[in-house]
Write a protein that holds these residues in place. Structure first.
Motif, short mmCIF file in Angstrom:
data_model
loop_
_atom_site.label_atom_id
_atom_site.label_comp_id
_atom_site.label_asym_id
_atom_site.label_seq_id
_atom_site.Cartn_x
_atom_site.Cartn_y
_atom_site.Cartn_z
N GLY A 44 0.81 -1.21 0.00
CA GLY A 44 0.00 0.00 0.00
C GLY A 44 0.84 1.25 0.00
N SER A 45 1.87 1.27 0.82
CA SER A 45 2.75 2.42 0.89
C SER A 45 3.50 2.63 -0.43
N MET A 46 3.96 1.53 -1.04
CA MET A 46 4.69 1.65 -2.30
C MET A 46 3.78 2.08 -3.44
N ALA A 47 2.54 1.62 -3.43
CA ALA A 47 1.59 2.07 -4.45
C ALA A 47 1.40 3.57 -4.36
N LEU A 48 1.35 4.08 -3.13
CA LEU A 48 1.23 5.53 -2.95
C LEU A 48 2.48 6.25 -3.44
N ALA A 49 3.66 5.71 -3.14
CA ALA A 49 4.91 6.33 -3.60
C ALA A 49 4.95 6.43 -5.11
N ARG A 50 4.55 5.35 -5.80
CA ARG A 50 4.56 5.37 -7.26
C ARG A 50 3.55 6.38 -7.80
N ARG A 51 2.40 6.46 -7.18
CA ARG A 51 1.36 7.38 -7.65
C ARG A 51 1.79 8.83 -7.48
N ILE A 52 2.39 9.14 -6.32
CA ILE A 52 2.83 10.52 -6.08
C ILE A 52 3.97 10.90 -7.02
N ARG A 53 4.86 9.94 -7.30
CA ARG A 53 5.96 10.22 -8.22
C ARG A 53 5.44 10.60 -9.61
N LYS A 54 4.34 9.98 -10.02
CA LYS A 54 3.76 10.29 -11.33
C LYS A 54 3.01 11.62 -11.32
N GLU A 55 2.30 11.89 -10.22
CA GLU A 55 1.42 13.06 -10.18
C GLU A 55 2.12 14.34 -9.75
#
Length: 462
Positions: A225-236
């Motif tokens: 869950g934490s890594m999914a958030l990291a990837r999403r923030i990196r894109k956005e």
């Protein structure tokens, strides 16, 4: 985004439920900032006398007249219409703010480090506060439990850093304006508020999105869950810096070469192209290595030398109700832990296994909330089955009404170890009767199970 309040905007401030751990922390900080503070609580608790000694005015029991000449009323999520002070505040048209909004007002103007996550946020925020304190930076902090060695959960320091535990249970962490966000993990929890796991994940995304340009997001690489958030923030948000930490080889701050001796755990932290430092913690468990590595990432990013950050973290000796020693007798050690989600229970028992060595682990577990028991009864049973003996108390209801068909028997019936259901009044004697020299007994849960620790030690001495 609504404008953030400043502490000077609050005026005379009255806090409902002032004896609670979160609200009392805000009260302490408001007094320290020079605000005239009053408050009420249903129970006559020792913390009320402490607050009185600091200059606050406290009342036992709720009554409309307790508001006095308040300008602002602070509430938590458990305060509802029907409370006479809340109703009086509405009638007068007073400013009513959530505890998190009042804390945000106190933090306005500081460099704010916030720690959120389904598990580990109290320990991680405590570690960050201790690290900065030991490094001489005199941080302010507001945390959900007393920090060992400091003896309090909130303090106004002299430095520019403010460390805050960010509670996701009611989405109130969205009231903060952080400069640094640490996400220890994200799992489905507090579904009584959110309804779905997707809503839980979205709340964490909104929280991370509050970071300003050049803000820092620190995420656990071992948690999906934490890594999914990291990837999403990196894109956005390319303007936000993202760092990861964990045992995973791809983490920016990597944990390697773990060694355990009793309650002490040592590891090497690696990053970049060959940089490393040794980290030695006097608290057990891989989960604490993860928490400390998150704190280390925050410290180094804030300008601490790596060896100073690691050495300062080595001075962390725990938080109240986080694998807290309650005493020993007959060669049996007794610990208490606040774990109330299956992942937390599993981590606590794994740590207990490490500390016990060749000894056995016995646990008294108190389920917290009917809704959580309904959602995770099987997972609780699986985690508890790591113990040699698991006794399960009745569900601690906290803020909830009973749900038909939901009892602790849902967990008991799925256990794959010895033990079973036990009454609160019988638990201490029962678990003490099965423990032998070298064993560990743990009381686990977020309710009043913590009161059993001293009783178990007493029962062992009989």
């Amino acid at each position: 985004m609504q404008q953030q309040l400043h502490v000077n905007d609050l005026g005379r401030t009255h806090l409902l439920g002032i004896g609670g751990v979160g609200v009392s922390a805000v009260a302490r900080l408001l007094v320290a900032r020079g605000v005239k503070v009053s408050g009420s609580d249903a129970k006559d608790l020792p913390v009320l006398r402490e607050l009185n000694s600091l200059g606050a005015t406290t009342h036992v029991g709720y009554a409309a007249e307790n508001l006095g000449d308040a300008d602002t009323v602070v509430i938590s999520s458990i305060i509802k219409p029907g409370n006479p002070e809340y109703d009086e505040a509405v009638r007068r048209g007073l400013r009513i703010v959530h505890r998190s909004e009042a804390l945000s007002a106190v933090m306005n103007g500081y460099f704010t480090v916030t720690v959120a996550g389904t598990h580990g946020k109290t320990t991680t925020s405590s570690m960050i506060a201790v690290m900065f304190r030991e490094a001489g930076l005199s941080p302010s902090f507001a945390i959900g439990a007393n920090v060992a060695g400091i003896g309090k959960n909130a303090e106004l320091g002299e430095g520019r850093v403010f460390v805050a535990e960010a509670d996701e249970s009611d989405a109130s962490f969205l009231n903060y304006r952080p400069d640094v966000v640490v996400i220890t993990n994200i799992e489905a929890d507090h579904l009584d508020h959110y309804g779905t796991k997707e809503a839980v994940y979205e709340a964490f995304h909104l929280f991370a999105s509050l970071l300003p340009e050049d803000g820092l997001l620190v995420c656990c690489a071992d948690d999906p869950g934490s890594m999914a958030l990291a990837r999403r923030i990196r894109k956005e948000r390319e303007d936000i810096r993202v760092q990861t930490y964990g045992f995973d080889d791809a983490a920016d701050r990597r944990i390697t070469d773990v060694r355990t001796e009793g309650s002490t755990v040592t590891a090497t932290l690696e990053w970049g192209s060959g940089e490393s430092v040794e980290l030695r913690l006097p608290v057990p468990g891989n989960h604490n290595l993860l928490n400390a590595t998150a704190a280390f990432a925050v410290g180094v990013d804030a300008g601490l030398e790596a060896d100073v950050a690691a050495r300062s973290l080595g001075q962390f000796h725990g938080s109240a109700r986080r694998f807290e020693s309650k005493g020993d007798a007959r060669g049996v050690r007794v610990f208490d832990d606040y774990a109330h989600h299956p992942t937390e229970v599993l981590a606590a028992l794994k740590a207990a296994r490490t500390v016990a060595g060749e000894g056995k682990v016995h646990v008294v577990f108190q389920p917290h909330l009917f809704s959580r028991t309904r959602e995770f009864s099987q997972e609780f049973a699986e985690a508890l089955s790591l113990a040699d003996t698991a006794y399960v108390l009745d569900i601690y209801p906290a803020r909830e009404e009973p749900i038909p068909g939901v009892t602790s028997e849902l967990i008991v019936n799925a256990l794959e170890t010895s033990g079973g259901a036990v009454a609160f009044d019988d638990a201490a004697k029962q678990v003490a009767s099965v423990a032998q020299e070298g064993d560990i007994i743990m009381t686990v849960g977020a309710g009043d199970v913590t009161e059993l620790g001293a009783k178990i030690v007493e029962a062992l001495n009989v």
